[in-house]
Design an enzyme around this catalytic site. Structure first.
Site, PDB file in Angstrom:
ATOM      1  N   GLU A  28     -43.710  28.897 -48.242  1.00 52.80           N
ATOM      2  CA  GLU A  28     -42.472  29.415 -47.655  1.00 52.80           C
ATOM      3  C   GLU A  28     -42.123  30.815 -48.162  1.00 52.80           C
ATOM      4  OE1 GLU A  28     -39.337  26.583 -48.453  1.00 52.80           O
ATOM      5  OE2 GLU A  28     -40.025  26.206 -50.486  1.00 52.80           O
ATOM      6  N   ASP A  55     -37.435  28.852 -44.717  1.00 52.25           N
ATOM      7  CA  ASP A  55     -37.446  29.904 -45.739  1.00 52.25           C
ATOM      8  C   ASP A  55     -38.450  30.995 -45.438  1.00 52.25           C
ATOM      9  OD1 ASP A  55     -35.433  29.433 -47.682  1.00 52.25           O
ATOM     10  OD2 ASP A  55     -36.474  27.591 -48.208  1.00 52.25           O
ATOM     11  N   CYS A  68     -42.811  21.770 -41.899  1.00 55.11           N
ATOM     12  CA  CYS A  68     -41.611  20.936 -41.986  1.00 55.11           C
ATOM     13  C   CYS A  68     -40.308  21.723 -41.804  1.00 55.11           C
ATOM     14  CB  CYS A  68     -41.593  20.171 -43.305  1.00 55.11           C
ATOM     15  SG  CYS A  68     -41.562  21.234 -44.752  1.00 55.11           S
ATOM     16  N   HIS A  95     -17.842  15.279 -40.123  1.00 49.98           N
ATOM     17  CA  HIS A  95     -18.157  13.867 -40.253  1.00 49.98           C
ATOM     18  C   HIS A  95     -18.122  13.143 -38.905  1.00 49.98           C
ATOM     19  CE1 HIS A  95     -15.592  10.261 -40.318  1.00 49.98           C
ATOM     20  NE2 HIS A  95     -16.670   9.760 -40.867  1.00 49.98           N
TER      21      HIS A  95
HETATM   22  C1  PEP Z   1     -38.019  25.132 -45.170  1.00 47.58           C
HETATM   23  O1  PEP Z   1     -37.721  26.045 -45.944  1.00 47.58           O
HETATM   24  O2  PEP Z   1     -38.501  25.320 -44.047  1.00 47.58           O
HETATM   25  C2  PEP Z   1     -37.810  23.723 -45.546  1.00 47.58           C
HETATM   26  C3  PEP Z   1     -38.280  22.746 -44.820  1.00 47.58           C
HETATM   27  O3  PEP Z   1     -37.110  23.443 -46.648  1.00 47.58           O
HETATM   28  P1  PEP Z   1     -35.522  23.650 -46.834  1.00 47.58           P
HETATM   29  O4  PEP Z   1     -34.934  23.820 -45.460  1.00 47.58           O
HETATM   30  O5  PEP Z   1     -35.061  22.415 -47.517  1.00 47.58           O
HETATM   31  O6  PEP Z   1     -35.435  24.865 -47.693  1.00 47.58           O
HETATM   32 MG    MG Z   2     -37.381  25.768 -48.006  1.00 50.49          MG
END
Ligand code: PEP
Ligand code: MG
Length: 593
Positions: A432, A456, A503, A190
């Site tokens: 993913e 992922d 992402c 935190h």
């Molecule tokens: C990913 O898998 O790259 C992603 C953006 O989703 P998360 O990290 O939430 O699994």
């Molecule tokens: Mg993911």
């Protein structure tokens, strides 16, 4: 001059005088065995200490300043720990069965929980033992008759503490603190969240702190390398002052340009959006120049609560998010629970390989009522006009069709009820899983956009558990298989005329972004704090250079060669940009793929 090592959790350098908020207590904890007659009163004393700290948390929650609202959530989790019988109940049982004093019994209860937490794979959840220790420590302080009162700070100081609990944040004079250093704490503690919110450097886990530092000592906190320099020599002070100046100039520079578009010198435009988990993060997205929310991880609203959220609660949350961000677009990812994202209201499943188990869209299909509730909430909120929806962990055609069928059912229900929604709501999927990558052309015909989840995709392509520290050195974003997979997905999307975004964490890595740009990806979505730095890289790049780099990377047969090539090229192109960065490519060991 001495140097204390710790863990860097918030970047920057501060030079100032030390001021201790609290220390670990006057001395060793009292350990006594009690005559039977005193066991009852001891239990009552323990109850009172728990109650007192509970009351203080509630009061702190009400007084918490607006900019630290995020910490109210941590206070909630401290309250949950306080009420959880795993701490108080076990401590009481020790008082009763062993006839020992409350402080000692609490210590034993924490030791039991430490063992249970150590067995957890996910470093984030493993780190939560810090919260248990903080709560127990505070209850022990109440048992010793201490209260939450803090000393007034006269001038700006480097705040030092055994730990800084969220309950402290309400009474902190945040304008007087130039850096934070604590004995307790790990990477996700935190203190780091607090420091990053306040924009000050922080180093945690400095075990020698209380022994080596006194109030008023001159110290330098280096939140870039994770060290605290005590009584620096003149030369060292000059060097660190210079580094501090450079870092601040760099930060000011990237912040000045963060609202400019992500456009290369030769006019190629890349959208730069933000990944967030909570509504409270929206102001950070806007101040850092985020052009929308590319990934809203909706699972966080399902965590740490006794009951599942209702449709109305979700609707309100999504509508608020879309309204605040409007006209920028907001992509809501449907519930990605399971594996490391544990939602207690869904119960723990007995799975040997949870990452390969009932996760994300599979879990939603297993609980159609929960899925439908969320889809109805998303659709109702879509009247805002700037919402898109996407499904996580899609492995093939059937899953998309099932998810879309569920969305159609939700639409039909709402239509019958006379509720309004965006009939054009864009529907996308996370790319993913390697199976989805292989059939990207087929899947592209079914949806309006792709978003590549490299966190992922790397895990599933390379067979490396993303939460397992033993194989973390093998987690290589520029493994040829990963780069080729991403390229394949981008090309398939463009051939089908749909937008493709990325992402995963790769999007915030300056060593990876130019390669993604070379593929002409349409959008990247990343943690808000990283947006200004990445935008500056984009704005100093040319598409020609990115394409040349991509070609070299695609020709490289091994990740070792790719990493060397990329580090060398990017350093040559952006020498001034990279001195404050750590990259996903910096692994302790180079694997031999
Ligand atoms: C990913 O898998 O790259 C992603 C953006 O989703 P998360 O990290 O939430 O699994
Ligand atoms: Mg993911």
């Amino acid at each position: 001059m001495a140097t204390l090592k710790g863990i860097p959790v918030s970047a920057g350098i501060s030079i100032g005088r030390a001021f201790f908020l609290n220390r670990s207590g006057a001395g060793p904890l009292p350990r006594q065995t009690l005559p039977e007659a005193l066991v009852g009163p001891e239990l009552a004393r323990l109850d009172r200490a728990f109650e007192q700290f509970g009351l203080e948390i509630e009061q702190a929650r009400e007084r918490i300043p607006a900019e630290l609202r995020e910490h109210a959530l941590i206070l909630d989790s401290h309250m949950m720990i306080l009420k959880d019988p795993k701490l108080s109940g076990v401590a009481k049982r020790y008082v009763q069965s062993l006839g020992i004093n409350a402080e000692w019994a609490l210590d034993k209860a924490v030791a039991d929980l430490e063992k249970a937490f150590e067995a957890l794979d996910d470093p984030y959840f493993r780190d939560r033992i810090q919260d248990v220790r903080t709560v127990a420590g505070r209850v022990q302080a109440r048992l010793a008759g201490q209260t939450a009162e803090t000393r007034a700070i006269e001038s700006r100081v480097v705040l030092m503490a055994h730990d800084v609990s969220p309950a402290d944040t309400a009474s902190l004079q945040t304008d007087k603190i130039m850096a934070l250093v604590t004995v307790q704490g790990g990477k996700t503690s935190h203190t780091g969240i607090l420091a990053r919110t306040l924009g000050i450097p922080a180093v945690v886990g400095v075990t020698q702190l209380e022994r080596e530092v006194r109030d008023g000592d001159l110290v330098v906190v280096d939140g870039l390398r994770g060290v605290v320099v005590l009584s620096p020599s003149e030369d060292e002070l000059a060097r660190l002052s210079d580094l501090k100046y450079q870092f601040e100039a760099y930060q000011a520079g990237i912040m000045r340009g963060c609202h400019l578009p992500g456009e290369t010198i030769d006019g190629y435009r890349l959208k730069v959006k933000a990944n967030i988990e909570m509504l409270d993060e929206v102001p950070t997205v806007v101040t850092n120049g985020g052009e929308g929310i590319g990934l809203y991880r909706t699972e966080y609203s399902y965590m740490n609560r006794a009951k599942l959220p209702t449709e109305d609660e979700l609707y309100q949350e999504y509508l608020d998010l879309a309204t605040i961000m409007s006209p920028r677009r907001v992509t809501l990812r449907t519930l990605d629970a399971g594996a490391d994202k544990f939602v207690s209201t869904l119960g723990a499943l007995d799975e040997r390989n949870p990452a390969l188990g009932l996760r994300a869209i599979r879990l939603c299909m297993h609980h159609p009522d929960i899925f439908k509730t969320q889809l109805r909430a998303i659709l109702r909120a879509s009247v805002a006009g700037n919402i898109s929806v996407m499904f996580p962990m899609i492995s093939g055609l059937r899953e998309i069709r099932q998810a879309k069928a569920m969305l159609a059912e939700a639409r039909a229900e709402l239509r019958q009820e006379g509720q309004r929604f965006d009939t054009e709501l864009p529907v996308g999927i996370m790319m993913e899983l390697p199976s989805a990558v292989m059939i990207a052309e087929v899947l592209a015909r079914e949806v309006d956009f792709f978003s590549i989840g490299t966190n992922d995709l790397i895990q599933y392509s390379l067979g490396i558990d993303r939460t397992n520290r033993y194989v973390s050195h093998m987690y290589q974003p520029l493994h040829p298989a990963v780069v080729r997979s991403i390229k394949h997905v981008v090309d398939a999307a463009h051939q089908a005329g749909i937008e493709v975004s990325l992402c995963g964490e790769m999007a915030s890595d300056p060593f990876c972004v130019p390669i993604l740009m070379g593929m002409q990806i349409d959008c990247i979505s990343l943690t808000p704090q990283a947006i200004p730095g990445i935008k500056r890289i984009i704005r100093q790049a040319t598409m020609d250079d990115c394409k040349i780099l991509l070609k070299l990377v695609l020709e490289s047969p091994s990740v070792t060669r790719t990493n060397a090539l990329v580090q060398e090229t990017i350093f040559r192109q952006f020498p001034d940009e990279l001195m404050f960065y750590s990259s996903l490519l910096d692994r302790e060991e180079t694997p031999t793929h």
